[in-house]
Design an enzyme around this catalytic site. Structure first.
Site, short mmCIF file in Angstrom:
data_model
loop_
_atom_site.label_atom_id
_atom_site.label_comp_id
_atom_site.label_asym_id
_atom_site.label_seq_id
_atom_site.Cartn_x
_atom_site.Cartn_y
_atom_site.Cartn_z
N ARG A 84 0.84 -1.20 0.00
CA ARG A 84 0.00 0.00 0.00
C ARG A 84 0.88 1.25 0.00
O ARG A 84 0.63 2.20 -0.74
CB ARG A 84 -0.91 -0.03 1.23
CG ARG A 84 -2.00 1.03 1.23
CD ARG A 84 -2.73 1.03 2.56
NE ARG A 84 -3.32 -0.26 2.84
CZ ARG A 84 -4.54 -0.62 2.51
NH1 ARG A 84 -5.30 0.24 1.84
NH2 ARG A 84 -5.03 -1.79 2.83
N ILE A 85 1.94 1.23 0.83
CA ILE A 85 2.84 2.38 0.87
C ILE A 85 3.65 2.48 -0.41
O ILE A 85 3.81 3.56 -0.98
CB ILE A 85 3.76 2.29 2.09
CG1 ILE A 85 2.95 2.41 3.38
CG2 ILE A 85 4.84 3.38 2.04
CD1 ILE A 85 3.73 2.08 4.63
N ASP A 129 8.42 -6.67 -7.19
CA ASP A 129 7.44 -7.30 -6.30
C ASP A 129 7.07 -8.64 -6.93
O ASP A 129 6.56 -8.68 -8.06
CB ASP A 129 6.18 -6.45 -6.14
CG ASP A 129 5.27 -6.97 -5.04
OD1 ASP A 129 4.92 -8.18 -5.08
OD2 ASP A 129 4.91 -6.19 -4.14
N ALA A 167 10.33 0.55 6.00
CA ALA A 167 9.47 -0.61 6.18
C ALA A 167 9.73 -1.24 7.56
O ALA A 167 9.12 -0.84 8.56
CB ALA A 167 9.70 -1.62 5.05
N ARG A 168 10.63 -2.19 7.62
CA ARG A 168 11.05 -2.80 8.87
C ARG A 168 12.56 -3.06 8.79
O ARG A 168 13.08 -3.41 7.72
CB ARG A 168 10.31 -4.11 9.14
CG ARG A 168 8.85 -3.95 9.51
CD ARG A 168 8.69 -3.27 10.87
NE ARG A 168 7.30 -3.17 11.29
CZ ARG A 168 6.50 -2.15 11.04
NH1 ARG A 168 6.95 -1.13 10.33
NH2 ARG A 168 5.26 -2.13 11.48
N ASP A 178 14.69 4.95 8.66
CA ASP A 178 13.70 5.29 9.67
C ASP A 178 13.43 4.10 10.58
O ASP A 178 12.82 4.27 11.64
CB ASP A 178 12.40 5.75 9.01
CG ASP A 178 11.42 6.33 10.00
OD1 ASP A 178 11.82 7.23 10.76
OD2 ASP A 178 10.25 5.88 10.03
N GLU A 206 15.12 -2.17 16.65
CA GLU A 206 14.43 -0.90 16.39
C GLU A 206 15.19 0.28 16.97
O GLU A 206 15.31 1.32 16.33
CB GLU A 206 13.01 -0.95 16.96
CG GLU A 206 12.20 0.30 16.77
CD GLU A 206 11.65 0.48 15.37
OE1 GLU A 206 11.01 1.50 15.12
OE2 GLU A 206 11.87 -0.39 14.51
N HIS A 256 11.87 6.18 13.62
CA HIS A 256 10.57 5.61 13.21
C HIS A 256 9.49 6.69 13.22
O HIS A 256 8.43 6.55 13.85
CB HIS A 256 10.19 4.43 14.12
CG HIS A 256 9.25 3.47 13.45
ND1 HIS A 256 9.13 2.16 13.83
CD2 HIS A 256 8.39 3.62 12.41
CE1 HIS A 256 8.23 1.55 13.09
NE2 HIS A 256 7.77 2.42 12.20
#
Length: 339
Positions: free
Chosen positions: A172-173, A192, A249-250, A273, A278, A297
Site C-alpha cells: 500500500r505504501i 514485487d 518498512a522494517r 527510519d 528498532e 521511526h
C-alpha cells in the site's frame, strides 16, 4: 407513544494509555457518540483484566475501536465479548491484536492502513528527492567549510532529472510512493514477486537488477519470513557507488551487518527510519556516520496525522451503521502478504 429503538451499534474503545488523547479530537468524540451507543471517554487499556465499567461495555460491544497498544483479542478476551461483530483499527497493521480466534468467530476487521500509508510515502518522496540533490552531504560540507565553494564543479552526479529510482514492494505504501513519483522526471523500477503487470510509468524488474540500476533504492515490502534480510550482501554490492538506500518498512528487511561496510567506506548512503533492532545500541555507527540519516521511526502518522486515521476509522463505523461493506476490510488471507 411507542418507545423509540436505538439501532446504533454499541462500541468500546481499546488502545494503549494516552493514545486516544492523540488520536481523537473533541469533534471526533462527538461524532463517535452520534454514530454509536458508547461513552467516547471510556477507554479500555487492558481487556485481559478490565475494570468493571469496561467489562460491562465489552460484554455489550458490537464494535471495538482499536489503535496502538490494543489488547490481543484472544479466546479468553473474546469470551467476554459475546456480541462482538467487528474491529475497526485506527492504525496500520492488525497483526498485533487480531488473532486466529477472531477469524474463527467471523469477526470482521478493517484498518486505517491507507491513511497511515500517506505520511510514510511523503517521507519517502522527500528522502528520494533530497538524495538526488545530495542535500545531506552538501549541508554538512557547507556547515564545515563556511565559505563560498564552486558547488557546480563537483555536482555532476547531483540532480533528479532521469535518475533511476527502485521501489522494492508494491505494498500500500509502495504504491502511494509510485503515485507521488509520477510528476517527476524519474525512471522508476519496481520489484514485487506478486505483481505481473507494471503500474503506469514503472518498469517491472528482478530485485538484483533493480539494485544494480538504481541510484536510490526504497524498501516497502512487508515483514514476513520470506522478506527477512531481502536486501542482503549481493544486493548491496550491486548498488552503484554513491547510491542511497531508504528503509521505512522494517529493519529486518535489510542486512545491516552487510550494509555497514559500504556505509563506513562512504560508497553508499542510507536513510533509515527503521533498524534492527528498532533502537540501535548506543555505540552503533549509524548515529554518527555522515552519510546516514537516521530517524526514530517517524515516517508513519505523528501529531495531527493521527487525525487522518481517526477520520478513516469513523467513516468505517458510519458504513457499518448503515449496513454497508467496509471500504478497507482486512481478511485473514491478506496477512500472508502484508504487514
Amino acid at each position: 407513544m411507542h418507545p423509540t429503538t436505538d439501532n446504533r451499534p454499541s462500541l468500546l474503545l481499546c488502545m494503549g494509555p494516552g493514545v486516544d488523547g492523540r488520536l481523537l479530537t473533541d469533534a471526533h468524540r462527538a461524532r463517535l457518540a452520534a454514530l454509536t451507543r458508547t461513552d467516547p471517554r471510556l477507554v479500555a487499556h487492558d481487556l485481559t483484566a478490565p475494570a468493571p465499567e469496561a467489562a460491562a461495555a465489552l460484554a455489550e460491544a458490537e464494535l471495538l475501536l482499536t489503535c496502538w497498544g490494543a489488547t490481543p483479542l484472544t479466546e479468553e478476551v473474546l469470551d467476554r465479548a459475546p456480541r462482538l461483530k467487528a474491529v475497526v483499527h485506527a492504525a496500520g497493521s492488525v497483526k498485533h491484536h487480531i488473532t486466529e480466534a477472531c477469524w474463527a468467530r467471523g469477526i470482521r476487521v478493517t484498518s486505517a492502513a491507507a491513511a497511515n500509508a500517506l505520511p510514510v510515502a511523503e517521507y519517502t518522496l522527500a528522502a528520494i528527492l533530497f538524495a538526488g540533490k545530495q542535500v545531506l552531504r552538501s549541508a554538512q560540507q557547507y556547515a564545515r567549510l563556511r565559505t563560498d565553494q564552486a558547488w557546480t564543479d563537483e555536482s555532476d552526479a547531483w540532480g533528479n532529472y532521469r535518475r533511476t529510482v527502485g521501489i522494492v514492494g508494491a505494498s500500500r505504501i509502495g504504491r502511494r510512493v509510485l503515485d507521488l513519483l509520477r510528476p517527476f522526471d524519474l525512471d522508476v523500477l519496481l520489484y514485487d514477486p506478486y505483481v505481473t503487470d507494471a503500474p503506469p510509468g514503472t518498469e517491472l524488474v528482478g530485485l538484483d537488477e533493480l539494485c544494480a540500476r538504481s541510484t536510490v533504492v526504497s524498501v516497502h515490502a512487508p515483514q514476513l519470513p520470506a522478506t527477512y534480510r531481502m536486501i542482503g550482501a549481493p544486493q548491496l554490492a550491486a548498488m552503484p557507488d554513491g547510491a542511497t538506500l531508504i528503509n521505512t518498512a522494517r529493519g529486518s528487511l535489510v542486512d545491516e551487518d552487510a550494509l555497514l561496510p559500504h556505509l563506513r567506506a562512504g560508497r553508499l548512503h542510507a536513510v533509515l527510519d527503521v533498524t534492527d533492532p528498532e533502537l540501535p545500541p548506543p555505540d552503533s555507527p549509524l548515529y554518527e556516520l555522515p552519510n546516514v540519516l537516521l530517524t526514530p521511526h517517524v515516517a508513519g502518522s505523528l501529531g495531527n496525522e493521527l487525525h487522518r486515521m481517526a477520520d478513516q476509522a469513523l467513516a468505517e463505523i458510519a458504513r457499518y451503521g448503515r449496513g454497508e461493506p467496509f471500504a478497507e476490510e482486512v481478511r485473514a488471507s491478506d496477512l500472508t502478504r502484508s504487514a
